[in-house]
Design a protein around this motif. Structure first.
Motif, PDB file in Angstrom:
ATOM      1  N   LEU A   1      82.563   0.497  42.410  1.00  7.10           N
ATOM      2  CA  LEU A   1      81.750   1.641  41.993  1.00  7.10           C
ATOM      3  C   LEU A   1      80.831   2.119  43.107  1.00  7.10           C
ATOM      4  O   LEU A   1      80.010   2.991  42.909  1.00  7.10           O
TER       5      LEU A   1
ATOM      6  N   ILE B   1      76.911   9.981  37.465  1.00  4.28           N
ATOM      7  CA  ILE B   1      77.651  10.540  36.320  1.00  4.28           C
ATOM      8  C   ILE B   1      76.749  10.643  35.084  1.00  4.28           C
ATOM      9  O   ILE B   1      76.805  11.608  34.331  1.00  4.28           O
ATOM     10  N   GLN B   2      75.925   9.628  34.893  1.00  7.14           N
ATOM     11  CA  GLN B   2      75.029   9.666  33.726  1.00  7.14           C
ATOM     12  C   GLN B   2      74.076  10.858  33.808  1.00  7.14           C
ATOM     13  O   GLN B   2      73.800  11.513  32.803  1.00  7.14           O
TER      14      GLN B   2
ATOM     15  N   PHE C   1      71.896   9.730  45.446  1.00  6.11           N
ATOM     16  CA  PHE C   1      73.242   9.142  45.517  1.00  6.11           C
ATOM     17  C   PHE C   1      73.692   9.075  46.974  1.00  6.11           C
ATOM     18  O   PHE C   1      74.202   8.067  47.454  1.00  6.11           O
TER      19      PHE C   1
ATOM     20  N   ILE D   1      71.111   5.266  44.328  1.00  4.03           N
ATOM     21  CA  ILE D   1      71.776   5.050  43.044  1.00  4.03           C
ATOM     22  C   ILE D   1      73.282   5.034  43.319  1.00  4.03           C
ATOM     23  O   ILE D   1      73.722   5.453  44.387  1.00  4.03           O
ATOM     24  N   PHE D   2      74.081   4.530  42.363  1.00 10.96           N
ATOM     25  CA  PHE D   2      75.532   4.519  42.589  1.00 10.96           C
ATOM     26  C   PHE D   2      76.261   5.327  41.519  1.00 10.96           C
ATOM     27  O   PHE D   2      75.629   5.924  40.631  1.00 10.96           O
ATOM     28  N   LEU D   3      77.587   5.368  41.658  1.00 12.61           N
ATOM     29  CA  LEU D   3      78.390   6.338  40.911  1.00 12.61           C
ATOM     30  C   LEU D   3      78.069   6.469  39.409  1.00 12.61           C
ATOM     31  O   LEU D   3      77.881   7.581  38.926  1.00 12.61           O
ATOM     32  N   PRO D   4      77.992   5.364  38.649  1.00  8.49           N
ATOM     33  CA  PRO D   4      77.740   5.548  37.207  1.00  8.49           C
ATOM     34  C   PRO D   4      76.429   6.283  36.942  1.00  8.49           C
ATOM     35  O   PRO D   4      76.327   7.054  35.983  1.00  8.49           O
ATOM     36  N   GLN D   5      75.440   6.070  37.796  1.00  6.55           N
ATOM     37  CA  GLN D   5      74.147   6.738  37.593  1.00  6.55           C
ATOM     38  C   GLN D   5      74.239   8.228  37.878  1.00  6.55           C
ATOM     39  O   GLN D   5      73.643   9.041  37.176  1.00  6.55           O
TER      40      GLN D   5
ATOM     41  N   VAL E   1      84.295   5.981  34.412  1.00  7.50           N
ATOM     42  CA  VAL E   1      84.402   5.489  35.789  1.00  7.50           C
ATOM     43  C   VAL E   1      84.195   3.973  35.853  1.00  7.50           C
ATOM     44  O   VAL E   1      84.814   3.284  36.659  1.00  7.50           O
TER      45      VAL E   1
END
Lengths: 794, 231
Positions: free
Chosen positions: B17, A645-646, A634, A639-643, B112
């Motif tokens: 994002l 978090i996932q 990250f 990778i970006f934020l949703p990844q 998010v």
């Protein structure tokens, strides 16, 4: 208050737009005109009286402590002046009124505070209550005949107002809300929810005002008549405002024509809101001069609601039983740790599984149950629409929840004991709830169905004495454990049958108890459930995550001809839906599952690994290293934020499996946590998404998070740091205004503790963060991970 | 009156994002597309605007017929060619706030993404509102400045309070402000647009008045934030 001859009562029209047309609405506090130009206000009141209004509203819609703050005006002075003006107008029209044999009542007019209550805003229920309390007391002292709460869009706010009026005066109460054309208020309140809740709270009339013209309000008012037997009031605007000029678009004649249709559908009180003038009221009076309204009485239905969702108990409805610590170690740990998020997860999961009502029980030794109950109810209502069943043996906890519940809840429970009946039933009545009556009393649970029916009868009769109608009493004939008292299962079923048939009330039953102590409990549970439904059970309290039992309910709805053409059954059972978007290859390792953010695989692999490894080994060898790798990717922008978090939620799924095992066996002492971190969004700040992102990531990197939520007072943060011996606190603030509060919070923490402080938020920068005294600035969740590791190790 | 937002820009959502041109797994792309649909189903987009003459006073720019005074140098510069302004306010309602709250509990990844979708939705609503104002003005051979919000440059955040009161925004679109000056519902915007006599040639770079100018994540990633700072 109301004559029995069913005559339509005429209300007045607009005050604000009338003053505006006289050029008198230029001050920041428009109601100051009550003192600066009383003649103008008296003049308008007199014209409404001359037009035929029988109730006139004081010019006090926006008079409250919140709006007057800093204006130099006091609530008391403006209300006193306004009521005085109304009285003067009535006195000056005395001859006219006598000659036409009429009288006029003065209504203290009260609008919404002007800022929103929690959870959308930052005003607490008690603060709102205090604001209304002052208004009501001033209005009562000034001599108003009744109080009107109007133009409200938040059901909880108008409830605070109604309670303030009831607890501080004997004034009759009118409660009116403002709906948009879609039949919802701005905060999502539906017509049925408003009607059911306001009726249950025992107002004298309820209704709809403002926002729309009479023709747009007509269908909404018609719908309202089907949900209440109380008088309904309607005060529409003079049509819809022109987008560019702001002028309203219908004439007095058209308005009167439209208004004349309302009495026919059972509307008792009519008047006008924005844009209407004395002319509108005069024409309306002419149109409905001899008008009597058609009183429509509805069949008595058992109905519960939240502010947006209504559940009519006209067929089987599942009550979710999972929010209850009894026999659940993981749930007990959540209560002990004040882990509200875990409880919310249980709530949402049950609704997704088919529960339509949720039982809420947080009773456990050693906790402040009233405070926790109120907090949990508020938290659940901030994310779920289902009506709640407030389950406690502590009257204080029940009252705490009833007070701030948004809608009409179900109280679980009373029984045949006099002491309990006379303690709980007054609360049920006062706060407008329905109640469950258990068929037991001082002598325990009767062995025969007939004796249980007798107790049910007593409960229903006693409730009636308190003004609680039969449809708001739901009887629980009590499930006993078949392995201990085998003959009792049929007795319970017989009691359900008799209560339904002889007493004509709805029934509820906790189903799962029946199988206690037997193997493969769901076989017994499902059979008992089906038998109970056949005997007339309306509300099974059960685990909606149990597919077999939910299936039995679905099947019953088909077989009892309520699920017509089996539409719901087919929708639920034709395609088996999977929660995960992709199928999980069984070859995935735990690390791969976490790094690719696949929850189900992470949970499954964890269960497998637990056979050969300890929880700590799994956490240290797999979870934390995996999340660290994800954090690094990250940071590098791979990778970006949703990844991110996932991956964190996949780790969370793994942690849940571990925790369940851990709390069940509890062989290790506190080895799961790398250290405790307090997280809070500072006082005044209600945006918490950034904090929540940090929480998800830190929690699943092995730290124990004490999440104090948003808009947290300094004292609470300090107290938690001290009591829990916290070494790291994370504070978040979104805006320049709340960063100021953050600075104060930091100063206090510094003075009283040695706890390290990390801050984050949209307007902060590294240098800004350090300048207000923080130890660290976390620009994102990964940075927070690094800081936590630096301070606490791990 | 509810307004319809036809679509949300996928690219803008990714930008909020923190996306930086990496591969997006198909499942994630599908999740984002679903979140867009869910956002469009959930929001209740409403905006209002009104035109006012202004006068320049020593303490600030007074908006005629209201109690609003616009303080600070930034707004003076912004409105230097204007004798009249529009106040505007918009919101996408409280339901989306509730949905995001619920998703942050059970599925924070969706939470998010929905948050970014909602940010794009309110910006789109304000773009549509601005476009509406621009169309009206261009019929009178007038032009407009870009929209300037409380909190930009040195225009105080408490401008929200009187601006919302002037527009009667609580009653008309359900938009209000908390005691710490946060707009409620959270996905809401208030703004000021100046009316000018002809097309403005002065370069207008929004970044100049942005408080995050020295530390902008968009700039670092090689783009600019197209519109306003939103949480």
């Amino acid at each position: 208050m109301f004559e029995s001859d069913q005559s339509v009562i005429l209300l007045d029209g607009a005050m604000g737009t009338e003053l505006q047309s006289m050029g008198l609405m230029t001050e920041r506090i428009p109601e100051a005109v009550n003192r600066t130009n009383p003649e103008a206000v008296i003049h308008i009141h007199r014209r409404y009286i001359q037009s035929g209004a029988e109730i006139i509203y004081t010019n006090t819609l926006g008079v409250n402590q919140y709006k007057l703050n800093g204006s130099g005006y006091l609530v008391k002075d403006l209300i006193q002046a306004a009521v005085e003006n109304a009285k003067t107008a009535v006195a000056q029209e005395k001859n006219f009124l006598n000659s036409s044999n009429r009288s006029v009542k003065i209504a203290l007019d009260c609008g919404p505070i002007g800022t929103m209550l929690k959870p959308n805003g930052d005003l607490s229920f008690n603060e709102a209550y205090a604001i209304f309390q002052e208004i009501v007391i001033c209005g009562k002292d000034a001599g108003a005949d009744l109080v009107v709460f109007e133009t409200f869009t938040d059901l909880l706010e108008i409830k605070a107002a109604i309670l303030a009026a009831k607890e501080n005066s004997n004034l009759p109460i009118f409660a009116s809300m403002t709906f948009e054309e879609n039949g919802r208020t701005f905060s999502g309140v539906s017509i049925p929810s408003a009607a059911i809740t306001l009726t249950a709270l025992g107002v004298n009339a309820l209704g709809i005002n403002c926002s729309l013209g009479p023709d747009q309000i007509f269908p909404l008012a018609e719908e309202m008549t089907t949900w209440t037997n109380l008088p309904i009031l309607v005060k529409p605007n003079a049509g819809m405002p022109n987008l560019y000029t702001g002028k309203y678009d219908i004439s007095p004649d058209d308005f009167a024509e439209s208004m004349s249709r309302f009495p026919e559908i059972g509307i008792h009180l009519i008047g006008g809101c924005c844009g209407t003038t004395p002319e509108f009221i005069r024409k309306t009076k002419e149109k409905v001069q001899t008008g009597q309204y058609a009183k429509i009485l509805n069949q008595e239905r058992t109905v519960l609601c939240s502010s947006v969702k209504t559940v009519v108990v006209d067929q089987v409805r599942i009550v979710g039983e999972r929010i209850n610590p009894t026999g659940k170690k993981r749930f007990k740990a959540a209560i002990a740790d004040h882990d509200i998020a875990y409880i919310l997860n249980q709530a949402i999961e049950q609704i997704n599984a088919g529960a339509e009502i949720l039982d809420v029980n947080v009773g456990m030794p050693g906790i402040d149950e009233p405070a926790l109950m109120a907090e949990v109810v508020e938290a659940i209502q901030s994310v779920c629409d289902a009506p709640l069943q407030i389950d406690s043996s502590d009257p204080k906890a029940i009252e705490a929840a009833l007070r701030t519940y948004n809608g009409k809840p179900l109280v679980n429970s009373v029984n045949g004991e006099d002491k309990i009946l006379h303690t709980i039933l007054p609360l049920v009545k006062k706060y407008g709830a329905a109640v469950i009556g258990l068929t037991l009393d001082e002598n325990g649970i009767p062995q025969t169905a007939n004796d249980r029916v007798r107790i049910a009868e007593k409960i229903i009769k006693t409730a009636a004495v308190y003004g609680i109608p039969k449809q708001d009493v739901i009887i629980d004939c009590l499930t006993l454990t078949v392995s201990a008292q085998q003959n009792q299962a049929l007795e319970t079923l017989q009691a359900v049958h008799l209560v339904k048939e002889k007493l004509g009330v709805k029934t509820i039953l906790g189903v799962s108890n029946v199988s206690f102590g037997l193997p493969e409990r769901e076989i017994i549970n499902t059979a008992f459930l089906t038998m109970a439904l056949t005997n007339g059970l309306d509300l099974p309290i059960m685990n909606p995550n149990n597919a077999l039992m939910v299936g039995a309910v679905d099947a019953f709805r088909v077989l009892s001809n309520t699920d017509l053409n089996a539409v719901q059954y087919i929708a639920a059972h034709n395609t088996v839906q999977t929660a995960e978007p992709i199928l999980v290859p069984s070859t995935l390792s735990l690390e791969q599952a976490v790094e690719n953010g696949i929850k189900q695989a992470a949970a499954e692999m964890t269960a497998v690994l637990l056979r050969s490894m300890t929880p700590s080994q799994i956490i240290d060898h797999f979870l934390i290293p995996s999340l660290e790798r994800v954090g690094n990717r990250f940071e590098r922008g791979e990778i970006f934020l949703p990844q991110l978090i996932q991956s964190a939620t996949a780790a969370q799924a793994s942690f849940e499996v571990i925790k369940k095992e851990f709390f069940q066996s509890k062989t290790e002492q506190n080895t799961l946590s790398k250290g405790k971190i307090v997280l809070a969004t500072v006082k005044g700040d209600i945006h918490d998404i950034g904090k929540n992102i940090v929480k998800v990531v830190l929690e699943n990197s092995g730290y124990e998070i004490i999440d104090l939520g948003k808009d947290v007072p300094d004292e609470k943060i300090l107290e938690t740091i001290k009591n829990e011996k916290i070494q790291l606190v994370g504070l978040s603030a979104l805006m320049t205004t709340t960063v100021k509060n953050m600075e104060t919070t930091i100063e206090k923490i510094r003075k009283q503790t040695r706890c390290k402080i990390v801050v984050g938020g949209a307007v902060l920068t590294e240098s800004y963060a350090l300048s207000i005294g923080a130890d660290f600035y976390a620009k994102d969740a990964k940075a927070a991970m690094d800081i936590a590791k630096n301070v606490l190790g791990g | 009156m509810l307004q319809t937002i036809p679509r949300l820009s996928y690219g803008d959502i990714l930008r909020y994002l923190g996306y930086r041109n990496t591969d997006i797994p198909e499942t994630l792309e599908n999740l984002i597309r679903n979140c867009i649909d869910l956002t469009l189903q959930t929001i209740q987009a409403k905006s209002i605007f009104h035109r006012y003459p202004i006068s320049v006073l020593p303490e600030g720019i007074a908006v005629s017929g209201t109690n609003l005074i616009l303080e600070g140098q930034s707004i003076r510069t912004h409105l230097q060619q204007s004798q009249e302004i529009f106040l505007l306010a918009g919101t996408i309602g409280v339901e989306i706030d509730k949905l995001i709250r619920a998703k942050m509990v059970v599925a924070p990844d969706e939470g998010v993404i929905l948050d970014s979708c909602a940010t794009v939705a309110i910006e789109t609503l304000m773009d549509m509102t601005e476009e509406n104002i621009r169309d009206g003005c261009s019929r009178n051979e007038e032009s407009i400045t870009w929209r300037f919000s409380p909190g930009y440059g040195d225009l105080p955040l408490d401008t929200h309070t009187n601006l919302l009161a002037a527009l009667d925004a609580f009653k008309k679109i359900g938009l209000t402000v908390s005691r710490s000056l946060m707009l409620i519902p959270s996905k809401s915007v208030t703004a000021i647009i100046g009316v000018t006599q002809k097309v403005i040639k002065i370069p207008q770079n929004r970044c100049d008045t942005c408080n995050k100018k020295s530390n902008c994540m968009f700039q670092k990633a090689g783009f600019s934030c197209s519109s306003q700072i939103k949480a």
